[in-house]
Design a protein around this motif. Structure first.
Motif, PDB file in Angstrom:
ATOM      1  N   GLU A 208       2.859 -15.397  -9.151  1.00  0.00           N
ATOM      2  CA  GLU A 208       3.542 -14.402  -8.983  1.00  0.00           C
ATOM      3  C   GLU A 208       4.031 -14.594  -7.510  1.00  0.00           C
ATOM      4  OE1 GLU A 208       1.026 -13.430 -12.444  1.00  0.00           O
ATOM      5  OE2 GLU A 208       0.474 -13.681 -10.286  1.00  0.00           O
ATOM      6  N   GLU A 209       3.258 -14.938  -6.552  1.00  0.00           N
ATOM      7  CA  GLU A 209       3.582 -15.032  -5.368  1.00  0.00           C
ATOM      8  C   GLU A 209       4.424 -16.291  -5.178  1.00  0.00           C
ATOM      9  OE1 GLU A 209       0.324 -13.283  -2.242  1.00  0.00           O
ATOM     10  OE2 GLU A 209      -0.357 -14.869  -3.507  1.00  0.00           O
ATOM     11  N   LEU A 210       3.972 -17.460  -5.928  1.00  0.00           N
ATOM     12  CA  LEU A 210       4.880 -18.553  -5.865  1.00  0.00           C
ATOM     13  C   LEU A 210       6.174 -18.445  -6.265  1.00  0.00           C
ATOM     14  CD1 LEU A 210       2.089 -21.243  -6.819  1.00  0.00           C
ATOM     15  CD2 LEU A 210       2.874 -20.893  -4.544  1.00  0.00           C
ATOM     16  N   ALA A 211       6.354 -17.639  -7.530  1.00  0.00           N
ATOM     17  CA  ALA A 211       7.838 -17.608  -7.877  1.00  0.00           C
ATOM     18  C   ALA A 211       8.489 -16.844  -7.192  1.00  0.00           C
ATOM     19  CB  ALA A 211       7.182 -16.883  -9.128  1.00  0.00           C
ATOM     20  N   ALA A 212       8.078 -15.789  -6.460  1.00  0.00           N
ATOM     21  CA  ALA A 212       8.606 -15.030  -5.277  1.00  0.00           C
ATOM     22  C   ALA A 212       9.156 -15.957  -4.091  1.00  0.00           C
ATOM     23  CB  ALA A 212       7.975 -13.922  -4.785  1.00  0.00           C
ATOM     24  N   PHE A 213       8.217 -16.820  -3.611  1.00  0.00           N
ATOM     25  CA  PHE A 213       8.578 -18.019  -2.681  1.00  0.00           C
ATOM     26  C   PHE A 213       9.813 -18.654  -3.113  1.00  0.00           C
ATOM     27  CE2 PHE A 213       4.081 -17.611  -1.401  1.00  0.00           C
ATOM     28  CZ  PHE A 213       4.419 -16.848  -0.562  1.00  0.00           C
TER      29      PHE A 213
END
Length: 512
Positions: A208-213
């Motif tokens: 989820e964090e990687l998708a936000a980045f």
């Protein structure tokens, strides 16, 4: 939302596992042929036994990359694969020098290569996952440092044990010397310990964090991430037919004209690739998102533009270095020491000196790991890589003009500079063009462009050296140098997407 900047020691910790991985590779490169010969292998059979390395990488890395992209649990995304590979590689390192027969040693080489690839492939994606754009060059450079350091120490380990600690370097016929056995045991401990250290001292971002980045980067640059459109069955069939037919025709021509049997490896791979594409077409389900084999083949056919451009650079770079690994010893002993008698003292003196030369270039590559990011910051990654490859190419060609063995240390500095860049710059450029959710898959596919030139070199360089160069190996080194120069020129066709990102980010920060 942006990835946080990591400290020097954070980057050190996440790259430290590569020290262990390279320990395993270096011990393998320096000693496996010796083990094979001790167990009864004929010299002419050794290249076929060695084909395990590139073939294993060709198969394992995209599979592991695809699986690691889909993994997320309490142990992380990439780190579970680090440890699985470490366990099996360590076992292979312990068993190989105790192999009772040649077939056992050959099997251990396959297992060792497969296990090292299970650990190594996710390490490349690990940097892309965890580091912001502006730190990726440093991240891959740090990996290059540990690769160089591990290669120097592991390559010299049998020599150190024999000359510093008095460990026996000889043994009865059919028995591996104690110096080699201890080197493999030490290598197993170092490999497992180094990878375990990285696993315990690093963390990973969640999907989820990687998708936000990724979303934030798209907003900043205006460049959308690469999304592979599912390939239809008919497209798979058509591409498979093209590649399969090319492989079949090449095989028939090789057999008809009675060319070198090693060339069948290349034609066989073309034929196999065509069959894999046809099989992918057969199992493609209409309307469903491609996964597994179909997903990997789909991503291969829709690779990012930057990746395809870098493939050209990688081809000429790795073709050159594989030629160097195979032919430096005969080139130096023949051209500089003036002998082809492998049983003579003069030949073995030259062969020992080649070991020193290899230690020098690996040492220089480790040092250059700290210089390359500084140079890239000033002139850009593309220019840095182009200069490094050109310097390496000139260094290869200079072998022809040198007749004093001691002077060979000078071109090996250039070779080391090029090697350090090859291990870092292409990956730093590539990660900016890859979607975060497929970082591992594309890193695995990118490995194709490393192993294919190695397989090609193993297949055709013998023919070129023998029939075109009349057995004068020094001309093969010149050919390798020219290949590096072509690689340097091809760097300028590459689009580095992170240049756009860095420029826009810099402008935005100035306005703030």
């Amino acid at each position: 939302m942006k990835k946080r900047h990591l400290s020097f020691w954070d980057i050190w910790n996440m790259s430290f596992g590569f020290l262990g991985i390279q320990f395993g590779f270096a011990l393998q490169n320096a000693n496996v042929s010796r083990i094979f010969e001790t167990l009864g292998a004929r010299v002419e059979d050794i290249p076929i036994l060695w084909i395990a390395a590139p073939i294993t990488g060709l198969i394992i890395q995209p599979i592991i990359g695809h699986l690691s992209d889909k993994t997320w649990n309490r142990f992380g995304r990439r780190r579970p694969y680090f440890m699985i590979g470490a366990v099996f590689t360590t076992l292979a390192l312990f068993i190989m020098p105790n192999s009772p027969a040649l077939w056992v040693a050959a099997g251990m080489l396959w297992i060792m290569d497969a296990s090292i690839n299970i650990s190594m492939e996710p390490f490349r994606a690990f940097v892309g996952d965890n580091l912001p754009t502006e730190q990726r060059t440093m991240g891959f450079a740090m990996q290059s440092f540990f690769i160089g350091t591990g290669a120097v120490v592991a390559s010299l380990l049998p020599y150190i044990l024999t000359n510093w600690f008095g460990v026996s370097n000889t043994a009865a016929e059919g028995t591996i010397p104690l110096s080699v056995k201890l080197s493999f045991y030490i290598g197993g401990v170092v490999l497992f310990g180094a990878i375990l250290y990285t696993v315990l001292t690093t963390k990973e971002y969640s999907p989820e964090e990687l998708a936000a980045f990724e979303e934030e980067k798209e907003k900043t640059t205006g460049i959308k991430k690469v999304v592979a459109t599912p390939v239809t069955s008919s497209h798979f069939f058509r591409q498979g037919a093209y590649w399969g037919l090319a492989g079949l025709v090449a095989t028939l021509l090789i057999l008809y004209f009675r060319l070198e049997a090693q060339l069948l490896i290349v034609s066989g791979l073309l034929l196999a690739f065509g069959i894999i594409l046809i099989v992918s077409g057969m199992i493609t389900a209409p309307g469903k998102h491609p996964n597994g084999l179909v997903g990997i083949m789909n991503d291969l056919l829709h690779m990012p533009k930057t990746m395809g451009q870098l493939a050209v650079v990688q081809f000429f770079s790795w073709l050159a270095f594989y030629a160097m690994w195979i032919y430096t010893t005969p080139a130096v002993t023949q051209h500089i020491y003036g002998t082809t008698d492998s049983s003579s003292e003069l030949y073995n003196q030259g062969a020992n000196w080649v070991g020193v030369l290899f230690a020098v270039y690996n040492g220089v590559s480790a040092i250059s790991a700290f210089l390359l990011p500084l140079l890239a910051k000033q002139i850009g990654r593309k220019a840095t890589h182009a200069i490094a490859l050109a310097v390496g190419g000139i260094a290869f060609v200079s072998f022809f003009f040198i007749h004093d063995p001691n002077l060979l240390l000078i071109p090996m500095i250039g070779v080391g500079f090029a090697w350090g860049s090859i291990l870092s710059m292409p990956y730093a450029i590539l990660t900016g063009a890859l979607p975060a959710d497929k970082m591992g898959t594309y890193m695995g596919i990118f490995n194709f462009f490393i192993v294919i030139p190695q397989i090609l070199a193993a297949s055709i360089l013998g023919f070129i050296t023998k029939d075109l160069f009349g057995g004068q190996v020094i001309y093969t080194m010149i050919l390798a140098g020219c290949s590096l120069v072509i690689g340097a020129l091809s760097v300028f066709i590459v689009q580095d997407r992170d240049d756009v990102y860095s420029l826009k980010t810099s402008k935005r920060n100035k306005r703030i």
